[in-house]
Design an enzyme around this catalytic site. Structure first.
Site, short mmCIF file in Angstrom:
data_model
loop_
_atom_site.label_atom_id
_atom_site.label_comp_id
_atom_site.label_asym_id
_atom_site.label_seq_id
_atom_site.Cartn_x
_atom_site.Cartn_y
_atom_site.Cartn_z
CE1 TYR A 70 -3.78 2.42 0.88
CE2 TYR A 70 -2.33 3.19 2.63
CZ TYR A 70 -3.47 3.35 1.87
OH TYR A 70 -4.29 4.43 2.08
CE LYS A 118 -3.43 5.21 -1.46
NZ LYS A 118 -4.43 5.73 -2.43
#
Length: 254
Positions: free
Chosen positions: A157, A161
């Site tokens: 993640y 990002k």
């Protein structure tokens, strides 16, 4: 206050999700028109119904898998054709296998985060660009403090990002001459998933709460949504390439 957004066309990815629903309500008060995309039809139709019922908004929905470029291209073109253009792109969609350590991640876990987040953001930006250039529009991409702070259990993640942040800054440089603003929002938001986590792990929840100087998690509409409205408005015409931390002070770094 007139922020110059009335009748603007706002495309939001992951448009049926909880954070997106709050952002949509914030924009709806400005009188915008919506192109909402999502992989899941249920949430998308619920969002459309809510916006039409509560605000009288014009809403065009498209089912699309953000990890597939052909579907993204078709969704962007369909939305632009329906309303005659696109003024604001908000890349909100993201899936991930959070809770796994780096060594527990499989290639499939990593692909899930990167393709649903980084690739989807790339595809939507790429294919929205001609319309944004014509409208001198704005892009708002979502990143996370997970990447900036290195949160344990969020390697894929965080990678997706941080990739989005890097790509956004490059786009801000390349698209500045076209009067396109590109900015990043990193929020901490109270969501249904967070509420469920609070029930499962109350002590951990309280520990995280105490790390937020303002003492609460953000509201998707009143906190995150209003920041997005600002970034899309003429008030932010000289803001680009920046990361806006909407985290109640927890994103402060020395």
């Amino acid at each position: 206050m007139d922020r110059g957004l009335k009748d603007k066309v706002v495309l939001i990815t992951g448009g049926g999700g909880g954070i997106a629903r709050g952002i949509e309500r914030a924009f709806a008060t400005e009188g915008v028109r919506f192109v909402l995309t999502d992989l899941f039809p249920g949430g998308l139709e619920a969002a459309k119904e809510e916006l039409e019922r509560d605000f009288g908004s014009e809403v065009f929905t498209v089912i699309a898998d953000g990890s597939k470029e052909d579907e993204v291209r078709a969704a962007v073109d369909a939305g632009a054709e329906h309303f005659g253009g696109i003024d604001v792109l908000i890349n909100n969609a993201q899936a991930s296998a959070s809770g796994l350590t780096l060594v527990q991640h499989s290639e499939e876990d990593f692909d899930l985060a990167v393709r649903s987040g980084l690739y989807a953001t790339f595809f939507y930006m790429k294919h929205a660009y001609p319309y944004l250039k014509k409208s001198a529009g704005s892009v708002i991409n979502f990143a996370s403090g997970a990447g900036i702070g290195g949160n344990p259990g969020q390697s894929s993640y965080a990678a997706a990002k941080e990739g989005i942040r890097g790509m956004s800054r490059v786009a801000a440089s390349e698209w500045g001459p076209d009067d396109i603003n590109v900015n990043i929002v990193c929020p901490i938001v109270m969501t249904k998933a967070l509420e469920e986590w609070r029930e499962r792990e109350p002590e951990m929840y309280e520990k995280n709460m105490k790390a937020i100087p303002l003492g609460r998690f953000g509201d998707a509409e009143k906190d995150v949504g209003r920041v997005c409205v600002f970034l899309a408005s003429s008030d932010a015409s000289f803001v680009t390439g920046d990361t806006i931390m909407v985290q109640g002070g927890s994103g402060m770094k020395p």
